[in-house]
Design an enzyme around this catalytic site. Sequence first.
Site, mmCIF file in Angstrom:
data_model
loop_
_atom_site.group_PDB
_atom_site.id
_atom_site.type_symbol
_atom_site.label_atom_id
_atom_site.label_comp_id
_atom_site.label_asym_id
_atom_site.label_seq_id
_atom_site.Cartn_x
_atom_site.Cartn_y
_atom_site.Cartn_z
ATOM 1 N N PHE A 3 26.116 32.242 13.539
ATOM 2 C CA PHE A 3 26.357 30.875 12.964
ATOM 3 C C PHE A 3 27.765 30.819 12.553
ATOM 4 O O PHE A 3 28.307 31.634 11.885
ATOM 5 C CB PHE A 3 25.316 30.713 11.761
ATOM 6 C CG PHE A 3 25.140 29.269 11.355
ATOM 7 C CD1 PHE A 3 24.313 28.450 11.865
ATOM 8 C CD2 PHE A 3 25.954 28.830 10.228
ATOM 9 C CE1 PHE A 3 24.309 27.175 11.360
ATOM 10 C CE2 PHE A 3 25.660 27.750 9.871
ATOM 11 C CZ PHE A 3 24.963 26.777 10.246
ATOM 12 N N ASP A 46 22.113 39.159 8.803
ATOM 13 C CA ASP A 46 21.775 37.645 8.178
ATOM 14 C C ASP A 46 20.292 37.517 8.734
ATOM 15 O O ASP A 46 20.261 37.217 9.968
ATOM 16 C CB ASP A 46 22.873 36.747 8.841
ATOM 17 C CG ASP A 46 22.714 35.187 8.111
ATOM 18 O OD1 ASP A 46 21.467 35.076 7.996
ATOM 19 O OD2 ASP A 46 23.680 34.696 8.129
ATOM 20 N N TYR A 90 15.673 27.975 2.477
ATOM 21 C CA TYR A 90 15.208 26.577 2.785
ATOM 22 C C TYR A 90 14.740 26.297 4.155
ATOM 23 O O TYR A 90 14.375 25.286 4.615
ATOM 24 C CB TYR A 90 16.365 25.460 2.492
ATOM 25 C CG TYR A 90 17.726 25.773 3.030
ATOM 26 C CD1 TYR A 90 17.890 25.549 4.517
ATOM 27 C CD2 TYR A 90 18.760 26.525 2.221
ATOM 28 C CE1 TYR A 90 19.225 25.884 5.032
ATOM 29 C CE2 TYR A 90 19.933 26.847 2.859
ATOM 30 C CZ TYR A 90 20.081 26.453 4.365
ATOM 31 O OH TYR A 90 21.285 26.762 4.740
ATOM 32 N N LYS A 91 14.890 27.657 5.113
ATOM 33 C CA LYS A 91 14.399 27.338 6.172
ATOM 34 C C LYS A 91 12.744 27.753 6.529
ATOM 35 O O LYS A 91 11.874 27.249 5.848
ATOM 36 C CB LYS A 91 15.198 28.231 7.250
ATOM 37 C CG LYS A 91 16.582 27.392 7.269
ATOM 38 C CD LYS A 91 17.733 28.362 8.276
ATOM 39 C CE LYS A 91 19.055 27.725 8.243
ATOM 40 N NZ LYS A 91 20.150 28.484 8.722
ATOM 41 N N ARG A 120 16.201 22.001 20.057
ATOM 42 C CA ARG A 120 15.835 23.066 19.483
ATOM 43 C C ARG A 120 14.605 22.784 18.655
ATOM 44 O O ARG A 120 14.359 21.770 18.132
ATOM 45 C CB ARG A 120 17.133 23.633 18.520
ATOM 46 C CG ARG A 120 16.672 24.792 17.846
ATOM 47 C CD ARG A 120 17.598 25.126 17.029
ATOM 48 N NE ARG A 120 17.869 24.507 15.788
ATOM 49 C CZ ARG A 120 18.452 25.007 14.667
ATOM 50 N NH1 ARG A 120 19.106 26.109 14.596
ATOM 51 N NH2 ARG A 120 18.811 24.048 13.564
HETATM 52 C C1 PLP Z 1 21.393 27.976 8.274
HETATM 53 C C2 PLP Z 1 22.378 29.327 8.192
HETATM 54 C C3 PLP Z 1 23.349 29.538 7.375
HETATM 55 C C4 PLP Z 1 23.665 28.366 6.293
HETATM 56 O O1 PLP Z 1 24.646 28.794 4.988
HETATM 57 P P1 PLP Z 1 24.359 27.791 4.093
HETATM 58 O O2 PLP Z 1 25.689 28.629 2.923
HETATM 59 O O3 PLP Z 1 23.120 28.017 3.101
HETATM 60 O O4 PLP Z 1 24.744 26.488 4.133
HETATM 61 C C5 PLP Z 1 24.385 30.546 7.414
HETATM 62 N N1 PLP Z 1 24.049 31.510 8.343
HETATM 63 C C6 PLP Z 1 23.024 31.429 9.384
HETATM 64 C C7 PLP Z 1 22.900 32.341 10.150
HETATM 65 C C8 PLP Z 1 22.146 30.277 8.990
HETATM 66 O O5 PLP Z 1 21.459 29.901 10.204
#
Ligand code: PLP
Length: 397
Positions: free
Chosen positions: A113, A184, A209-210, A356
Site C-alpha cells: 500500500f 502490515d 476500521y477494515k 475489488r
Molecule cells: C488501509 C491501509 C493503510 C491505511 O493507513 P491509514 O494510516 O490508516 O490511513 C495502510 N497500509 C495498508 C497496507 C492498508 O491496507
Amino acid sequence: MTDFAATKALFHLPEGVIYLDGNSLGPLPVAAKARVDAMMRDEWGEMLITGWNKAGWMAQPTALGDRIGRLIGAEPGHVTVGDTLSIKVYQALAAALELRPDRRIVLTDNGNFPTDIYMAEGLLKSLGQGHELKIVDPEAVADHITDDLAVLMLTEVDYRTGRKHDMAALTATAHEVGALTLWDLAHSAGALPVDLSGCGADFAAGCTYKYLNGGPGAPAFIYVAPRHAGRAVPALSGWLGHEAPFAFDLDYRPGSGIERMRVGTPAVIQMAALDAAMDAWDAASIEDIRSKSITLTNLFIQEVEAACPDLTLASPRDPAQRGSQVSFRFADGYAAMQALIARGVVGDFRAPDIMRFGFTPLYIDEDDVRAAAAILADVMTNRLWDQAEYKVRAAVT
Ligand SMILES: *Cc1c(COP(=O)(O)O)cnc(C)c1O
C-alpha cells in the site's frame, strides 16, 4: 462452530445493500451506538477529567491491544492501539532499523500500500544515514533477502489483488540472514488467522476500521515481539509512551514494553466503538471465518467467471494464496463499480482497473454472494455501466 446468522445480526446493514467493502470500512456494529452513547453520557458527561482514572480510559489502548492480539497470535501485553496505521508503520520501521544499526537496506514489494512506502521513504530520508528502500515484485521478495538486509517490510495481503505472502516462510528467510520483519496486517486482522508469535515476527501493525469494524478513524494497532520490547526505541517519543508521563520530567525515558509505542492522548470515543466491535469476536472463531471466507470467495469467482467473460480474475485462484477479497480487472472498472453500487452491491475500485470485493463472513453469506454475482452479471451483460454519470470520478474511489 460460529453461528453466522447470529453474527450477522450484530451489524447494521442498510436496507437493500449487499456490502462487499468491509475490507475497506467495516459496517456499524449495532452495539457500538449504545456503547458510544453510554461513554459520552456516563463517562465524558458525568466524570469529566476523572474518566481517565475512573473509566479506565488511560489503560484502554493496551486492553484493546490484547483483544486484537488474540486474533493475530500476539503474546498478551504486546499490542497497543493508537494513531493511524501510517504512523504505526513509521514507528515500527524506525524501531526495527535502530536494532540493525550496521545495515542500510529496507525491502518491500510493489504491491504494498503506497502509504507504507511513503512513510518508509520519509523516515529513511530524515535518518540521513544512506538507507535504501528496495521495491521489488511480490514474487521476487524471497530472492532479495540477502545478508545486507536490515528490515523486510511487507503487507501480508495485497490490497489490490488479495495475494497473500507466506508470513512464516519469509520471516524465517529474513531471520536466516539476520534481518528483522515488519508485517502490515491491514487486510489480515479479522480476515484470516495470523500467528505472529508462531512465525517469530518481529514487528507488526494494522488498522481496526477494515475487518475489525471499529469505524472510520478507529485507532491502529502495533505489535512488538517480546524479545525486542525492552530494547525497541520509539522514534515518536510522545509523553504517553514515557515511563512516567505524569512526572512531567524533561528527559524522555521509554515506558515498559509496548507502552512505549503510545504517543499522545488516545481517541477515547473511537475506542468505545472499537471495544463494542471487538465483542463480535467473542462469538466467532477466526478459523471458522477463514473457512467460510474461502467458501464465499470461491463461490463468487465461480459465479462471476461463468457469467462475465469481460472480467479477468486478478486474485490468486488458489484460496490458500489469497486473503478474504476477490478482484477482477476490467478497463471500465470504475464505471462498472458505480453501476453496481447504484444497484445496491457495494464494492470499490482501485486504479488502474481493479474492481475489488471483500468477503466478510461475520455478515455476508452465500445468498448475498449469489445475489451480488447476478447483479454484476446484469451490469456487464447489458452494459449498464456505459453511462456518463458512472464515469465521473469521486475523490474517494
Ligand atoms: C488501509 C491501509 C493503510 C491505511 O493507513 P491509514 O494510516 O490508516 O490511513 C495502510 N497500509 C495498508 C497496507 C492498508 O491496507
